[in-house]
Design an enzyme around this catalytic site. Structure first.
Site: not given
Ligand code: A2P
Length: 341
Positions: A10-11, A37-38, A125, A155-156, A209, A231, A238
């Site tokens: 993720g970000a 997915r990753s 943040c 990006s938040g 928050k 936003r 920010h």
């Molecule tokens: P993935 O890239 O495989 O979806 P962001 O805050 O930028 O959206 O990133 C969210 C992060 O949390 C990403 O790395 C995402 O992985 C991961 N993530 C989201 N859902 C799950 C899950 N069910 N199990 C593990 N990691 C997750």
């Protein structure tokens, strides 16, 4: 010291890797986890590729877990990871308001991290960015009222928030209808005074928050805080306009003197030369930019200031890594025999 990142793709996950490349944190192993997915994708750390693994349903074999995969993942799995022996530094809001979970900005209340019972919460943040700028003034002049108006980057909302800004802006220039999925309304050429869900009192959760977390981090709820969170169509960092009513009167010169020495703060305050905090300049920077410091026209002896901070860094990844560095420096983590990488 075995380190793991959950949400590595993720970000914030991306920023964890960049921050760790330059961190004094010592660790002997780094494992990266994300959703199915990753699975199998590779991320680079210090020039070497690390394969991303699917987050297991049970414990993770790590001493420290940096978690940024959203509140529901943290809520379900952080207790399991703690049970398995890990210290969890959690970027979500899942545990921030639990009385026995420290909420930590190391420059302000690092010692609170030492009292953890397995989970340490990383602040929201927007709150973290305001807190590093306001706390040194609070120490000297004592805040009575704090009014915050925010200008928050896409990006938040994670990588998908930035993608939506870019994608929908391209659609606009291609003459197509601009849509929205991540944000409540189309974000290009717009701003949206709605971040997170509305609460019964008419404020959004993002706004509340700032109230709840500023009090908890400062260890002082004797002052009043209110926030309007907006936003805006920027990619990252920010910005916040902050008005302070103070118990002891302050001058802008005194505030500049204090903030020029404050940890985590960079004084950027020369308006005559067009020098003031801006998100483009604050992006990628560890310090929070503070400027436009002036005497309040509303509160006698009070101050107005403007801050810009990279919320993926001080508002997320950097602060979390700094918490781990703090714990290790205090001997509260295994020291690790191998320097990072
Ligand atoms: P993935 O890239 O495989 O979806 P962001 O805050 O930028 O959206 O990133 C969210 C992060 O949390 C990403 O790395 C995402 O992985 C991961 N993530 C989201 N859902 C799950 C899950 N069910 N199990 C593990 N990691 C997750």
């Amino acid at each position: 010291m075995r380190l793991a990142i959950v949400g590595a793709t993720g970000a914030v996950g991306h920023e964890f890797l960049r921050v760790l490349e330059n961190s004094p944190l010592q660790f002997s192993e780094l494992r990266l986890y994300a959703s199915p997915r990753s699975a199998g994708s590779k991320l680079t750390f210090k020039g070497k590729e690390i394969t991303v693994e699917v987050m297991p349903e049970g414990p993770i074999a790590a001493d420290v877990i940096l978690a940024s995969a959203g509140g529901s993942i943290s809520k379900t799995y952080a207790p399991v990871w703690v049970e398995g022996g890990a210290v969890v530094i959690d970027n979500s809001s899942a545990f921030r308001y639990d009385a026995d979970v420290p909420l930590v900005v190391p420059e302000i209340n690092g010692d609170a991290a030492l009292k953890h019972k397995g989970i340490i919460a990383n602040p929201n943040c927007t709150t973290a960015i305001a807190a590093v700028a306001v706390y040194p003034l609070h120490q000297r002049f004592k805040v009575k009222r704090m009014i915050v108006s925010t200008y928050q980057a896409t990006s938040g909302a994670g990588a998908k928030g930035m993608d939506e800004l870019l994608h929908e802006t391209r659609r606009y220039f291609d003459g197509e209808t601009v849509g929205n999925q991540v944000f409540a309304h189309p974000i290009p050429f717009n701003l949206i005074p709605h971040i997170d869900s509305f609460q019964d009192n008419g404020y959004t959760k993002e706004e509340m928050k700032v109230v709840w977390e500023t009090h908890k981090i400062f260890g002082d709820d004797s002052f009043k805080v209110s926030c309007t969170a907006v936003r805006i169509p920027t990619l990252r960092a920010h910005s916040e306009a902050i008005t302070l009513e103070l118990e002891k009167p302050a001058t802008p010169e005194e505030a500049r003197e204090i903030l020029s020495k404050a940890p985590g703060v960079q004084l950027v305050d020369d308006p005559g030369n067009k020098v003031y905090p801006m998100p483009l300049n604050a992006s990628g920077k560890y310090d929070v930019e503070v400027g436009r410091i002036r005497a309040s026209l509303v509160f006698d002896g009070g101050l107005e200031l403007f801050v810009s901070g990279d919320q993926l860094l001080k508002g997320a990844a950097l602060n979390a890594v700094q918490i781990a560095e703090y714990l290790q420096a205090k001997g509260a983590l295994p020291s690790g025999e191998v320097a990072a990488g």
